[in-house]
Design a protein around this motif. Sequence first.
Motif, PDB file in Angstrom:
ATOM      1  N   UNK A 136       0.813  -1.217   0.000  1.00 35.35           N
ATOM      2  CA  UNK A 136       0.000   0.000   0.000  1.00 35.35           C
ATOM      3  C   UNK A 136       0.847   1.268   0.000  1.00 35.35           C
ATOM      4  N   UNK A 137       1.877   1.303   0.836  1.00 32.24           N
ATOM      5  CA  UNK A 137       2.682   2.518   0.961  1.00 32.24           C
ATOM      6  C   UNK A 137       3.393   2.852  -0.358  1.00 32.24           C
ATOM      7  N   UNK A 138       3.973   1.840  -0.996  1.00 38.66           N
ATOM      8  CA  UNK A 138       4.672   2.058  -2.268  1.00 38.66           C
ATOM      9  C   UNK A 138       3.704   2.520  -3.354  1.00 38.66           C
ATOM     10  N   UNK A 140       3.150  10.727  -6.655  1.00 37.50           N
ATOM     11  CA  UNK A 140       4.147  11.253  -7.597  1.00 37.50           C
ATOM     12  C   UNK A 140       3.528  11.467  -8.975  1.00 37.50           C
ATOM     13  N   UNK A 141       2.635  10.585  -9.383  1.00 35.47           N
ATOM     14  CA  UNK A 141       1.937  10.738 -10.663  1.00 35.47           C
ATOM     15  C   UNK A 141       1.135  12.035 -10.652  1.00 35.47           C
ATOM     16  N   UNK A 142       0.432  12.287  -9.578  1.00 38.14           N
ATOM     17  CA  UNK A 142      -0.389  13.497  -9.455  1.00 38.14           C
ATOM     18  C   UNK A 142       0.488  14.741  -9.582  1.00 38.14           C
ATOM     19  N   UNK A 143       1.605  14.754  -8.868  1.00 41.11           N
ATOM     20  CA  UNK A 143       2.534  15.889  -8.924  1.00 41.11           C
ATOM     21  C   UNK A 143       3.091  16.055 -10.341  1.00 41.11           C
ATOM     22  N   UNK A 165       6.784   4.098 -11.501  1.00 42.88           N
ATOM     23  CA  UNK A 165       6.751   3.178 -10.359  1.00 42.88           C
ATOM     24  C   UNK A 165       8.050   2.401 -10.265  1.00 42.88           C
ATOM     25  N   UNK A 166       8.535   1.927 -11.377  1.00 44.28           N
ATOM     26  CA  UNK A 166       9.763   1.116 -11.393  1.00 44.28           C
ATOM     27  C   UNK A 166      10.977   1.936 -10.977  1.00 44.28           C
TER      28      UNK A 166
END
Length: 139
Positions: free
Chosen positions: A15-17, A24-27, A135-136
């Motif tokens: 969940x945390x990851x 980060x996607x939103x930013x 993500x990677x």
Amino acid sequence: MINFNYESDFTLDNEEAIATWLSAVIVSENKSEGEINYIFCDDEYLHKINVEYLDHDTLTDVISFDYTMGNEISGDVFVSVERVLDNSKDYKTSFDEELKRVLVHGVLHYCGYKDKSEADEILMRSKEEEKLTMFHVEQ
């Protein structure tokens, strides 16, 4: 704030990851994060929502309700774990990869991306790929 809720036996083990990545996607889209709720469920649960709220009598992998106001994105994203599993087999990808695609798909809708026309769908798929790569990198 990104929240994960479970209406089935499924639970995320990272969940945390996932939350960090989605933030980060939103930013990366120059948006700010409001409250985003992910609700993991089965086909039957999501089918009822599809019929009741969207008048669609079909199975689907994800339905998102957008509560975005201005630049702050918020919403509820319902995910059928059963559909994601079936789709991962159909698209010959891992369940984990397909699940991340569905999770980021909801956020991308809130950022203003659509997928109704062919051109919109091509852009959405491109954005999904771009965001999956993030993500990677972070892990």
